[in-house]
Design a protein around this motif. Structure first.
Motif, PDB file in Angstrom:
ATOM      1  N   TRP A  67       0.830  -1.208   0.000  1.00  0.00           N
ATOM      2  CA  TRP A  67       0.000   0.000   0.000  1.00  0.00           C
ATOM      3  C   TRP A  67       0.865   1.259   0.000  1.00  0.00           C
ATOM      4  CZ3 TRP A  67      -5.003  -0.679  -0.992  1.00  0.00           C
ATOM      5  CH2 TRP A  67      -5.542  -1.939  -0.733  1.00  0.00           C
ATOM      6  N   HIS A  68       1.909   1.212  -0.809  1.00  0.00           N
ATOM      7  CA  HIS A  68       2.854   2.329  -0.891  1.00  0.00           C
ATOM      8  C   HIS A  68       2.149   3.663  -1.107  1.00  0.00           C
ATOM      9  CE1 HIS A  68       6.252   4.771  -2.181  1.00  0.00           C
ATOM     10  NE2 HIS A  68       5.560   5.070  -3.259  1.00  0.00           N
ATOM     11  N   GLY A  69       1.207   3.716  -2.035  1.00  0.00           N
ATOM     12  CA  GLY A  69       0.536   4.970  -2.350  1.00  0.00           C
ATOM     13  C   GLY A  69      -0.158   5.593  -1.150  1.00  0.00           C
ATOM     14  N   VAL A  70      -0.641   4.772  -0.266  1.00  0.00           N
ATOM     15  CA  VAL A  70      -1.361   5.255   0.914  1.00  0.00           C
ATOM     16  C   VAL A  70      -0.402   5.618   2.049  1.00  0.00           C
ATOM     17  CG1 VAL A  70      -3.046   4.613   2.688  1.00  0.00           C
ATOM     18  CG2 VAL A  70      -3.423   3.933   0.309  1.00  0.00           C
ATOM     19  N   HIS A  71       0.669   4.836   2.209  1.00  0.00           N
ATOM     20  CA  HIS A  71       1.509   4.970   3.399  1.00  0.00           C
ATOM     21  C   HIS A  71       2.815   5.739   3.210  1.00  0.00           C
ATOM     22  CE1 HIS A  71      -1.142   2.382   5.606  1.00  0.00           C
ATOM     23  NE2 HIS A  71      -1.058   1.453   4.674  1.00  0.00           N
ATOM     24  N   HIS A  72       3.248   5.974   1.979  1.00  0.00           N
ATOM     25  CA  HIS A  72       4.584   6.544   1.819  1.00  0.00           C
ATOM     26  C   HIS A  72       4.706   7.981   2.314  1.00  0.00           C
ATOM     27  CE1 HIS A  72       3.216   8.399  -2.005  1.00  0.00           C
ATOM     28  NE2 HIS A  72       4.210   9.227  -1.818  1.00  0.00           N
ATOM     29  N   ALA A  73       3.632   8.729   2.331  1.00  0.00           N
ATOM     30  CA  ALA A  73       3.718  10.113   2.812  1.00  0.00           C
ATOM     31  C   ALA A  73       4.100  10.147   4.290  1.00  0.00           C
ATOM     32  CB  ALA A  73       2.398  10.836   2.576  1.00  0.00           C
ATOM     33  N   ALA A  74       3.508   9.273   5.093  1.00  0.00           N
ATOM     34  CA  ALA A  74       3.850   9.226   6.520  1.00  0.00           C
ATOM     35  C   ALA A  74       5.301   8.779   6.701  1.00  0.00           C
ATOM     36  CB  ALA A  74       2.896   8.294   7.266  1.00  0.00           C
ATOM     37  N   ARG A  75       5.753   7.822   5.894  1.00  0.00           N
ATOM     38  CA  ARG A  75       7.136   7.351   5.970  1.00  0.00           C
ATOM     39  C   ARG A  75       8.091   8.467   5.551  1.00  0.00           C
ATOM     40  NH1 ARG A  75       8.960   2.536   4.617  1.00  0.00           N
ATOM     41  NH2 ARG A  75       9.544   1.327   6.325  1.00  0.00           N
ATOM     42  N   ALA A  76       7.734   9.209   4.500  1.00  0.00           N
ATOM     43  CA  ALA A  76       8.562  10.326   4.054  1.00  0.00           C
ATOM     44  C   ALA A  76       8.662  11.388   5.146  1.00  0.00           C
ATOM     45  CB  ALA A  76       7.996  10.935   2.768  1.00  0.00           C
ATOM     46  N   LEU A  77       7.550  11.675   5.808  1.00  0.00           N
ATOM     47  CA  LEU A  77       7.563  12.662   6.886  1.00  0.00           C
ATOM     48  C   LEU A  77       8.437  12.183   8.038  1.00  0.00           C
ATOM     49  CD1 LEU A  77       6.675  15.277   8.210  1.00  0.00           C
ATOM     50  CD2 LEU A  77       4.610  14.078   8.995  1.00  0.00           C
ATOM     51  N   GLN A  78       8.309  10.931   8.399  1.00  0.00           N
ATOM     52  CA  GLN A  78       9.122  10.369   9.483  1.00  0.00           C
ATOM     53  C   GLN A  78      10.617  10.504   9.165  1.00  0.00           C
ATOM     54  OE1 GLN A  78       8.654   6.114   9.865  1.00  0.00           O
ATOM     55  NE2 GLN A  78       9.111   6.177  12.042  1.00  0.00           N
ATOM     56  N   ASN A  79      11.011  10.141   7.960  1.00  0.00           N
ATOM     57  CA  ASN A  79      12.417  10.239   7.565  1.00  0.00           C
ATOM     58  C   ASN A  79      12.883  11.693   7.510  1.00  0.00           C
ATOM     59  OD1 ASN A  79      12.613   7.456   7.301  1.00  0.00           O
ATOM     60  ND2 ASN A  79      12.170   7.488   5.117  1.00  0.00           N
ATOM     61  N   ALA A  80      12.056  12.554   6.947  1.00  0.00           N
ATOM     62  CA  ALA A  80      12.421  13.971   6.819  1.00  0.00           C
ATOM     63  C   ALA A  80      12.575  14.623   8.189  1.00  0.00           C
ATOM     64  CB  ALA A  80      11.384  14.706   5.974  1.00  0.00           C
ATOM     65  N   GLN A  81      11.682  14.288   9.119  1.00  0.00           N
ATOM     66  CA  GLN A  81      11.787  14.847  10.474  1.00  0.00           C
ATOM     67  C   GLN A  81      13.047  14.349  11.184  1.00  0.00           C
ATOM     68  OE1 GLN A  81       7.513  15.907  12.234  1.00  0.00           O
ATOM     69  NE2 GLN A  81       7.814  13.729  12.025  1.00  0.00           N
ATOM     70  N   ARG A  82      13.449  13.128  10.875  1.00  0.00           N
ATOM     71  CA  ARG A  82      14.663  12.570  11.471  1.00  0.00           C
ATOM     72  C   ARG A  82      15.907  13.298  10.945  1.00  0.00           C
ATOM     73  NH1 ARG A  82      15.338   7.277   9.019  1.00  0.00           N
ATOM     74  NH2 ARG A  82      16.382   8.535   7.439  1.00  0.00           N
ATOM     75  N   ASP A  83      15.899  13.661   9.644  1.00  0.00           N
ATOM     76  CA  ASP A  83      17.094  14.182   8.997  1.00  0.00           C
ATOM     77  C   ASP A  83      17.136  15.705   8.848  1.00  0.00           C
ATOM     78  OD1 ASP A  83      17.838  11.528   8.776  1.00  0.00           O
ATOM     79  OD2 ASP A  83      17.367  11.378   6.641  1.00  0.00           O
ATOM     80  N   PHE A  84      16.009  16.369   9.005  1.00  0.00           N
ATOM     81  CA  PHE A  84      15.931  17.814   8.783  1.00  0.00           C
ATOM     82  C   PHE A  84      15.048  18.464   9.840  1.00  0.00           C
ATOM     83  CE2 PHE A  84      16.394  15.672   4.695  1.00  0.00           C
ATOM     84  CZ  PHE A  84      17.510  16.301   4.169  1.00  0.00           C
TER      85      PHE A  84
END
Length: 137
Positions: free
Chosen positions: A65-82
């Motif tokens: 379900w990449h289309g549904v879940h990737h935004a939350a994963r992207a936010l999690q990674n971005a918050q970790r790195d930036f």
């Protein structure tokens, strides 16, 4: 951001190239339509909107379900790195509207939704046309 060059997004277009195209499209659409937007947030949110850091084309239970879940994963990674501001967080988390049911709360988020759909459509279609190859990178 270097890792995003390793993963394909649409057709033969890398996540990096897609995100750069979306950032440029966001700025162009805002200028063309005379929409006042926080340019820094607009570009940063667009560059990080697909910062999910995996190849969603590979079969893996964590990518279902990449289309549904990737935004939350992207936010999690971005918050970790930036260090993200609220506008940027909203843009990243809500960029998949209407697939995700929560619309963006900011004009920058609306611009991102529009630019992302336009760029994704162009990348998919141009990759299928004979003799045409979208930019990779």
């Amino acid at each position: 951001m270097q890792q995003t060059r390793l993963y394909l997004q649409h057709g033969h277009v890398s996540v990096y190239s897609h995100s750069l195209a979306v950032a440029l499209a966001c700025v162009a659409i805002a200028a063309r339509l005379h929409i006042r937007a926080d340019q820094r947030a607009l570009v940063r949110g667009a560059l990080l909107h697909d910062y999910f850091l995996y190849d969603w084309h590979h079969k893996d239970a964590s990518h279902r379900w990449h289309g549904v879940h990737h935004a939350a994963r992207a936010l999690q990674n971005a918050q970790r790195d930036f260090a993200l501001r609220p506008v940027e967080r909203d843009m990243i988390l809500r960029h998949m509207f209407p697939l995700n049911l929560h619309p963006p709360r900011t004009r920058e988020g609306v611009l991102l939704c529009l630019a992302d759909k336009l760029c994704a459509t162009r990348e998919v279609v141009s990759g299928r046309l004979p003799g045409r190859s979208p930019r990779t990178g």
